[in-house]
Design an enzyme around this catalytic site. Structure first.
Site, PDB file in Angstrom:
ATOM      1  N   ALA A  32      46.007  46.102  33.177  1.00  0.00           N
ATOM      2  CA  ALA A  32      46.284  47.628  33.590  1.00  0.00           C
ATOM      3  C   ALA A  32      45.657  47.523  35.075  1.00  0.00           C
ATOM      4  O   ALA A  32      44.512  48.349  35.195  1.00  0.00           O
ATOM      5  CB  ALA A  32      45.310  48.226  32.703  1.00  0.00           C
TER       6      ALA A  32
ATOM      7  N   ARG B  98      53.457  39.985  48.741  1.00  0.00           N
ATOM      8  CA  ARG B  98      53.221  41.251  49.805  1.00  0.00           C
ATOM      9  C   ARG B  98      52.243  42.196  49.761  1.00  0.00           C
ATOM     10  O   ARG B  98      52.085  42.910  50.888  1.00  0.00           O
ATOM     11  CB  ARG B  98      54.770  41.931  50.030  1.00  0.00           C
TER      12      ARG B  98
ATOM     13  N   ASP C  87      42.027  35.335  25.355  1.00  0.00           N
ATOM     14  CA  ASP C  87      42.768  35.278  23.939  1.00  0.00           C
ATOM     15  C   ASP C  87      44.080  34.780  24.120  1.00  0.00           C
ATOM     16  O   ASP C  87      44.725  34.279  23.093  1.00  0.00           O
ATOM     17  CB  ASP C  87      42.776  36.583  23.268  1.00  0.00           C
TER      18      ASP C  87
ATOM     19  N   ASP D 248      36.873  42.736  24.589  1.00  0.00           N
ATOM     20  CA  ASP D 248      37.779  43.780  24.629  1.00  0.00           C
ATOM     21  C   ASP D 248      38.095  44.129  23.230  1.00  0.00           C
ATOM     22  O   ASP D 248      39.228  44.507  23.026  1.00  0.00           O
ATOM     23  CB  ASP D 248      38.714  43.691  25.625  1.00  0.00           C
TER      24      ASP D 248
ATOM     25  N   LEU E  86      49.769  47.185  23.736  1.00  0.00           N
ATOM     26  CA  LEU E  86      48.673  46.355  23.630  1.00  0.00           C
ATOM     27  C   LEU E  86      47.472  47.113  23.646  1.00  0.00           C
ATOM     28  O   LEU E  86      47.254  47.770  24.628  1.00  0.00           O
ATOM     29  CB  LEU E  86      48.686  45.096  24.579  1.00  0.00           C
ATOM     30  N   SER E  87      46.688  46.956  22.737  1.00  0.00           N
ATOM     31  CA  SER E  87      45.448  48.176  22.902  1.00  0.00           C
ATOM     32  C   SER E  87      44.102  47.350  22.843  1.00  0.00           C
ATOM     33  O   SER E  87      43.033  48.063  22.810  1.00  0.00           O
ATOM     34  CB  SER E  87      45.596  49.074  21.783  1.00  0.00           C
TER      35      SER E  87
END
Length: 370
Positions: A218, A225, A246, A271, A297-298
């Site tokens: 995220a 560049r 993981d 997380d 993905l959470s």
């Protein structure tokens, strides 16, 4: 009467030292020292760990829940206590309970519940949002993401500094006066869910943002560049970053490269979330990780000890360094020099685990939990 305990017949890991044929002495709730096994003073109960590893209790600065207890969906004192007990059994003796983007009303409700619970394992709350960049929101709902202001920050921080210990923000969207306010209140500010350029991120690191939340996930990518937030973290000698090891949130080779570039500035988090079918975050378990119902993905299904094991077995980091990434380095960033080590006078939080990374014993504040 004070309880005195001596852990013997193990390999003791503390900071940059490894001791063999030594005993770890615990007097009441504090570490009393490390001495040769032949020199254990009278009055100490001997605990034979049978060749296992002895390390400081693990520290997780970002975890949302365990088992079926997702704190944001179950704002109760009992939920906090269950999370604490589950984590202790996993060898995690200190953690920062995390809330993802939500309403500020819910955050304040969570703060009240946390104060009522008077937790001993949880060090405070980590508010991951809502002051993020919607372009890098991940599983966070876009409609609840806001731009930070002193008024909004004050509504969840003012007078609550004993509870709100960390906050993830998008630095490119956050005014300097807001970052200064959080620093004045003793809140650890960390950059995440951010599209910051290299220049924007470096400016933030130079002006009150000492850390990065779940490196690579995220955030602006590292491109030849524009090296973005990851590149800025790599190039800034004082900035730390958490990482989820993981193999799903980041490939193990990515972890290896990150470790080579950041050294002691890289530390572990889980997380980890929990199975949940109500509220904003309905996490669905998928074998070894969690997603939202739409597949986004959470969160992870990691434990801190599994993250350590992955560092050793999958990334090729030494056991002693992997342990420091889960103890010394997060404690140092959090400003708790009485945690994350086995020095005399530190809090007696101790993990004993075998060669297969299975928990054998846990001592919390001098008392045997397992």
């Amino acid at each position: 009467m004070k309880h005195k305990l001596a852990l013997v017949n193990g390999r003791i890991f503390t900071e940059y030292e490894i001791y063999e044929q030594h005993a770890l002495l615990i007097d009441s709730d504090l570490i009393a020292g490390i001495v040769p096994e032949a020199d254990v003073p009278e009055g100490f109960e001997l605990m034979d760990v049978k060749g296992a590893n002895i390390s400081p209790g693990l520290i997780d600065l970002q975890i949302y829940g365990t088992g079926e207890d997702l704190f944001s969906a179950e704002l109760t004192v009992d939920s906090i206590h269950r999370i604490e007990q589950n984590l202790l059994k996993q060898g995690c003796t200190s953690f920062v309970l995390t809330l993802a983007t939500n309403t500020l009303e819910l955050f304040n409700q969570a703060i009240e519940v946390f104060e009522e619970a008077k937790p001993k394992v949880a060090l405070g709350l980590h508010l991951e949002g809502p002051f993020l960049n919607a372009a890098k929101r991940g599983a966070h709902p876009a409609e609840l993401i806001q731009k930070a202001s002193l008024e909004l920050l004050g509504s969840v921080v003012e007078g609550k500094e004993d509870v709100v210990k960390m906050m993830t923000i998008a630095p490119e969207l956050t005014e300097q006066e807001c970052i200064d306010y959080l620093n004045e209140k003793g809140v650890l500010v960390t950059a995440g869910h951010s599209a910051a350029t290299y220049k924007e991120a470096t400016h933030a690191f130079d002006h009150g943002v000492p850390a990065v939340t779940h490196l690579w996930n995220a955030m602006s990518p590292l491109h030849h560049r524009d090296v973005g937030l990851p590149g800025a973290a790599f190039n800034h000698d004082a900035v730390c970053a958490s990482i989820i090891v993981d193999g799903i949130h980041s490939d193990f080779e990515t972890v290896k490269i990150s470790k080579e570039l950041m050294g002691e500035r890289l530390f572990l988090i889980t997380d980890a979330v929990a199975k949940c079918d109500k509220g904003i975050y309905q996490h669905v378990f998928n074998e070894d990780h969690y997603t939202m119902p739409d597949g986004t993905l959470s969160g992870s299904a990691l434990t801190m000890l599994k993250a350590v094991e992955n560092c050793v077995e999958k990334v090729g980091i030494s056991l002693e360094e992997s342990l420091r990434m889960a103890t010394l380095y997060p404690a140092r960033l959090f400003g708790r020099h009485d945690l994350g080590n086995l020095n005399s006078g530190s809090i007696a939080n101790v993990l004993v685990f075998d060669q297969d990374f299975q928990v054998q014993q846990v001592v919390f504040q001098g008392k045997r939990i397992i």
